[in-house]
Design a protein around this motif. Structure first.
Motif, short mmCIF file in Angstrom:
data_model
loop_
_atom_site.label_atom_id
_atom_site.label_comp_id
_atom_site.label_asym_id
_atom_site.label_seq_id
_atom_site.Cartn_x
_atom_site.Cartn_y
_atom_site.Cartn_z
N CYS A 64 0.83 -1.21 0.00
CA CYS A 64 0.00 0.00 0.00
C CYS A 64 0.87 1.26 0.00
N CYS A 65 1.94 1.25 0.78
CA CYS A 65 2.85 2.41 0.82
C CYS A 65 3.53 2.63 -0.53
N HIS A 124 4.01 5.59 -5.58
CA HIS A 124 3.93 5.61 -7.04
C HIS A 124 2.90 6.62 -7.52
N ALA A 125 1.78 6.71 -6.83
CA ALA A 125 0.75 7.68 -7.22
C ALA A 125 1.25 9.11 -7.07
N ASN A 126 2.12 9.34 -6.10
CA ASN A 126 2.69 10.68 -5.89
C ASN A 126 3.93 10.94 -6.74
N LEU A 142 2.98 -4.20 -9.18
CA LEU A 142 4.35 -3.74 -9.01
C LEU A 142 5.06 -3.58 -10.36
N VAL A 143 4.64 -4.38 -11.35
CA VAL A 143 5.23 -4.25 -12.68
C VAL A 143 4.88 -2.90 -13.29
N PHE A 144 3.66 -2.42 -13.03
CA PHE A 144 3.26 -1.12 -13.56
C PHE A 144 4.04 0.01 -12.89
N PHE A 145 4.46 -0.23 -11.64
CA PHE A 145 5.18 0.83 -10.93
C PHE A 145 6.57 1.08 -11.50
N THR A 146 7.12 0.11 -12.22
CA THR A 146 8.48 0.26 -12.73
C THR A 146 8.58 1.28 -13.85
N ALA A 147 7.45 1.62 -14.46
CA ALA A 147 7.48 2.57 -15.58
C ALA A 147 7.80 3.98 -15.13
N ARG A 148 7.49 4.28 -13.86
CA ARG A 148 7.73 5.63 -13.35
C ARG A 148 8.42 5.51 -12.00
N PRO A 152 6.33 15.88 0.32
CA PRO A 152 5.94 16.17 1.70
C PRO A 152 5.59 14.90 2.46
N LEU A 153 5.00 13.92 1.78
CA LEU A 153 4.61 12.69 2.45
C LEU A 153 5.83 11.77 2.53
N ARG A 154 6.36 11.61 3.75
CA ARG A 154 7.59 10.84 3.94
C ARG A 154 7.24 9.37 4.14
N LEU A 155 7.19 8.64 3.03
CA LEU A 155 6.86 7.22 3.10
C LEU A 155 8.08 6.32 2.95
#
Length: 496
Positions: A229-230, A235-237, A311-317, A328-331
């Motif tokens: 989730c984190c 990735h969304a940010n 997670l594969v989609f996250f690798t594009a960005r 600002p969001l320290r994740l």
């Protein structure tokens, strides 16, 4: 109607019964055609509806009776560990990232099914017994059986140790950048010892059914889900960053090989044995779908795909920065801590299933302390402190061994058993190896010929139903196993 003989004498002590004499005086029972025996590859709607043989062997101490929910936990847990945690760093384009993940997920479920069918076919639920039956069965092969037994135990233990070493090492290294820089003591050895003290009472558990192991494994699943989730929020940010552990891996850790490693597992047979041992009155009643090993295995793979495919989609960005917080969001600290906890809490379930070390019996009887478990954990602790260049070699060996044991080994055993060995009898047990030379040979009767015809018909039926599985097994052996070997050799030679 079919006739079955009640004579079940055995000259070798194996689980296959022996029909000593073919004559009409032998007692017969009548079985209706709609209740004809099923072969190990003749699956009904739910293959667990077929009662197991009462001589099915469940002998290992790390295969205690377990509920289906617990078996599902240990089937799912290996998929949500190091390989999945490194997937966002592979940087594969979607057209090269999604197909391998789906393919290796299917191959992993297929490999587990092969192990399951081999266990049913050989009536054994232990890797050592299955390999001995496949490659050293029969008289005059005692020496080969001894060597194979040593190789299997050593290989299984080495894989468990290497996996624990990489888990412990990475769980420590991920936390190091979060510690203050002005520490007086070297942080890596101190943090490793702290983690070892936490793990010590957990890795000495007797089996996977222990409450300690069960709770920490569930906790590792929860920490992975929170980490997932984190990572999704990061990735969304647009702040998803490279895991520094990805840069410490060896030469074999590329995009597709990491995906393959994410779907490796090594405890299929013990978990199947535990599921069967925990089934009440398995030989007298049909098992529900919730106790079907095939159902639990398929469900675990499906859940794993659900938590790894995004997670594969996250690798594009993904940013090239390491452990920086521009948003600002320290994740990132939370991601690192959850990553570390997921790996650390997975170690007990790995080491509990490690074969015991060959400690002399005199020493084992002199103390009640589990010396084998302590020594194994001490080895893990020592190897986790090796230099980075050696750790990279260990990670490469781990990846190669994990992929070979998951995809290549079951295919090799299946082909050896069904292509180069005589098939096991279904309704007509094998003849004794050393018949009585003074016994008078009886004349075959119509009932004997009926059994022989029925046996041949069932063997042909089994062969036809196994054709699809054989195609899949050859795919595992040649394109996957052979192609992986060629790629690994070329990678080591610097060709690509």
């Amino acid at each position: 109607m079919d006739a079955r003989r009640l004579s079940t004498e055995s000259s070798s002590g194996e689980s296959s019964p022996i029909l000593s004499n073919f004559n009409s005086a032998t007692s017969l029972i009548l079985v209706h055609d709609d209740e004809e025996p099923l072969s190990p590859f003749d699956f009904p709607n739910d293959d667990e509806d077929v009662p197991e043989s009462p001589e099915f062997e469940i002998r290992r101490p790390y295969s205690p009776p377990m509920a289906p929910s617990l078996v599902f936990l240990y089937l799912l847990s290996p998929y949500l560990k190091l390989g999945a945690l490194l997937l966002p760093n592979t940087q594969l384009p979607l057209k090269y990232g999604i197909p391998p993940l789906i393919i290796f997920a299917v191959l992993s479920a297929f490999s587990r099914q092969i192990w399951y069918m081999l266990a049913r076919y050989m009536r054994k639920a232990d890797l050592e017994d299955i390999i001995l039956d496949a490659f050293a069965h029969g008289r005059g092969k005692e020496r080969r059986r001894g060597w194979l037994r040593t190789i299997v135990r050593g290989g299984t233990g080495s894989l468990r140790v290497l996996l624990s070493v990489i888990y412990l090492r990475e769980s420590v290294h991920i936390i190091l950048p979060l510690l203050p820089e002005d520490l007086t003591l070297p942080p890596q050895p101190v943090l490793t010892l702290v983690c070892a003290c936490i793990l010590l009472p957990l890795v000495t558990a007797q089996s996977l059914a222990s409450k300690r192991v069960k709770y920490v494994t569930w906790t590792s699943i929860v920490t992975y889900i929170i980490w997932f989730c984190c990572v999704a929020v990061s990735h969304a940010n647009g702040t998803l960053e490279i895991n520094p552990g990805w840069l410490r891996m060896g030469a074999f850790w590329q995009g597709i090989t990491t995906t393959a490693f994410a779907f490796t597992s090594s405890s299929t047979l013990p978990l199947y044995a535990s599921l069967k041992a925990g089934s009440p009155s398995a030989a007298l009643s049909k098992s529900p779908a919730s106790r079907s090993f095939r159902t639990l295995s398929s469900l675990s793979v499906a859940v794993a795909v659900g938590f790894t495919l995004p997670l594969v989609f996250f690798t594009a960005r993904i940013n090239g920065a390491i452990l920086q917080d521009p948003a600002p969001l320290r994740l990132q600290p939370a991601v690192a801590v959850l990553n570390s906890l997921t790996l650390l809490l997975a170690i007990p379930s790995v080491l509990v299933t490690a074969p015991p070390l060959p400690i002399p019996e005199r020493i084992r009887r002199a103390t009640t302390i589990p010396l084998s478990k302590y020594l194994t954990f001490a080895l893990v602790l020592a190897l986790s402190l090796v230099p980075t260049r050696i750790a990279r070699i260990l990670s490469d060996v781990l990846l190669a061994c994990a992929c070979a044991s998951t995809f290549f080994l079951p295919a090799l055993i299946h082909i050896t058993t069904h292509f180069f060995k005589r098939p096991l009898a279904i309704i007509m047990p094998q003849m004794p190896a050393t018949p009585n030379p003074y016994a008078q040979e009886p004349e075959p009767t119509a009932a004997d010929e009926l059994l022989q015809r029925k046996e041949r018909a069932l063997q042909r039926r089994q062969w036809r139903k196994r054709v699809v599985w054989d195609v899949g097994v050859w795919t595992l052996l040649l394109p996957v196993g052979g192609g992986g070997f060629v790629w690994g050799a070329g990678r080591l030679a610097g060709k690509w």
